[in-house]
Design a protein around this motif. Structure first.
Motif, PDB file in Angstrom:
ATOM      1  N   PHE A   1      -1.416   2.270  -7.857  1.00  0.00           N
ATOM      2  CA  PHE A   1      -2.946   1.561  -8.003  1.00  0.00           C
ATOM      3  C   PHE A   1      -3.536   0.776  -6.022  1.00  0.00           C
ATOM      4  CE2 PHE A   1      -2.526  -0.189 -12.426  1.00  0.00           C
ATOM      5  CZ  PHE A   1      -3.512   0.702 -13.034  1.00  0.00           C
TER       6      PHE A   1
ATOM      7  N   ALA B   1      -6.247  -2.939  -8.606  1.00  0.00           N
ATOM      8  CA  ALA B   1      -5.200  -3.978  -9.057  1.00  0.00           C
ATOM      9  C   ALA B   1      -6.177  -5.549  -9.549  1.00  0.00           C
ATOM     10  CB  ALA B   1      -4.419  -4.492  -8.398  1.00  0.00           C
TER      11      ALA B   1
ATOM     12  N   ALA C   1       1.621  -4.803 -12.361  1.00  0.00           N
ATOM     13  CA  ALA C   1       0.979  -3.953 -10.626  1.00  0.00           C
ATOM     14  C   ALA C   1       2.686  -4.633 -10.265  1.00  0.00           C
ATOM     15  CB  ALA C   1       0.096  -4.211 -10.833  1.00  0.00           C
TER      16      ALA C   1
ATOM     17  N   HIS D   1       2.792  -0.279 -11.913  1.00  0.00           N
ATOM     18  CA  HIS D   1       2.552   0.134 -11.146  1.00  0.00           C
ATOM     19  C   HIS D   1       2.877  -0.121 -10.112  1.00  0.00           C
ATOM     20  CE1 HIS D   1       0.362   2.079 -14.161  1.00  0.00           C
ATOM     21  NE2 HIS D   1      -0.205   1.279 -15.100  1.00  0.00           N
ATOM     22  N   ASP D   2       2.848   0.684  -8.213  1.00  0.00           N
ATOM     23  CA  ASP D   2       2.875  -0.327  -7.675  1.00  0.00           C
ATOM     24  C   ASP D   2       1.322  -0.523  -6.601  1.00  0.00           C
ATOM     25  OD1 ASP D   2       3.552  -0.925  -5.055  1.00  0.00           O
ATOM     26  OD2 ASP D   2       3.999   1.773  -4.329  1.00  0.00           O
ATOM     27  N   VAL D   3       0.671  -1.193  -6.068  1.00  0.00           N
ATOM     28  CA  VAL D   3      -0.402  -1.044  -5.628  1.00  0.00           C
ATOM     29  C   VAL D   3       0.263  -0.540  -3.941  1.00  0.00           C
ATOM     30  CG1 VAL D   3      -2.155  -3.158  -4.379  1.00  0.00           C
ATOM     31  CG2 VAL D   3      -0.679  -4.161  -6.331  1.00  0.00           C
TER      32      VAL D   3
END
Length: 161
Positions: A46, A51, A113, A138-140
């Motif tokens: 994201f 996010a 996230a 999820h990854d920022v």
């Protein structure tokens, strides 16, 4: 063993070798977990804006995986949980996954996230969480540096893991 010296009971290094062995074992376990995380598929990414909006709307939980020193230095993205992936000394936090599980009440399907400074540690953390059974991680991608560059809100509070 009454009357015997500590040197006789614990060897030439006294109790130091026992402590060193325990620390080494902990580091090896954490390094193994990070290796497992590195070979799993990468998490979806994201942007900081995505996010922030999803976190603000309650659609996901934002987890800041930076160190406590970094939290104090820059602040924390608004609403983020603070669970460090590494200690301030750079040693893997072997309680990271359990900390996230506890914070989420054991709900492995909660959308998460993860964010760090630039996106490197958060990518590792996301993989580690997915390898540990979390299903929606999820990854920022741009990290807190991107968050700050976009003037997204930060707060000064933090809690130690």
């Amino acid at each position: 063993m009454k009357g015997r010296s500590a040197r006789y009971r614990y060897g030439r290094g006294g109790r130091l070798w026992v402590v060193a062995a325990a620390v080494t074992a902990g580091i090896c376990l954490a390094a193994g977990a990070l290796w497992v995380a590195s070979v799993t598929a990468p998490a979806a990414a994201f942007s900081p804006v995505d996010a922030y909006e999803r976190s603000r709307q309650g659609q996901l939980v934002l987890v800041d995986v930076r160190t406590s020193a970094e939290w104090r230095e820059t602040g924390i993205p608004v609403g983020a949980l603070t669970i460090a992936l590494l200690t301030d000394g750079g040693i893997p936090n072997i309680g990271f996954v359990d900390g996230v599980k506890d914070a989420l009440g054991g709900r492995l399907d909660t959308p998460i996230a993860v964010i760090c400074a630039r996106g490197i540690r958060s990518s590792i953390a996301a993989r580690l969480l997915r390898a540990s059974g979390f299903s929606d991680v999820h990854d920022v991608s741009e990290g807190v540096i991107g968050w700050i560059a976009l003037n997204l809100p930060l707060e000064a509070r933090f809690t130690l893991p």
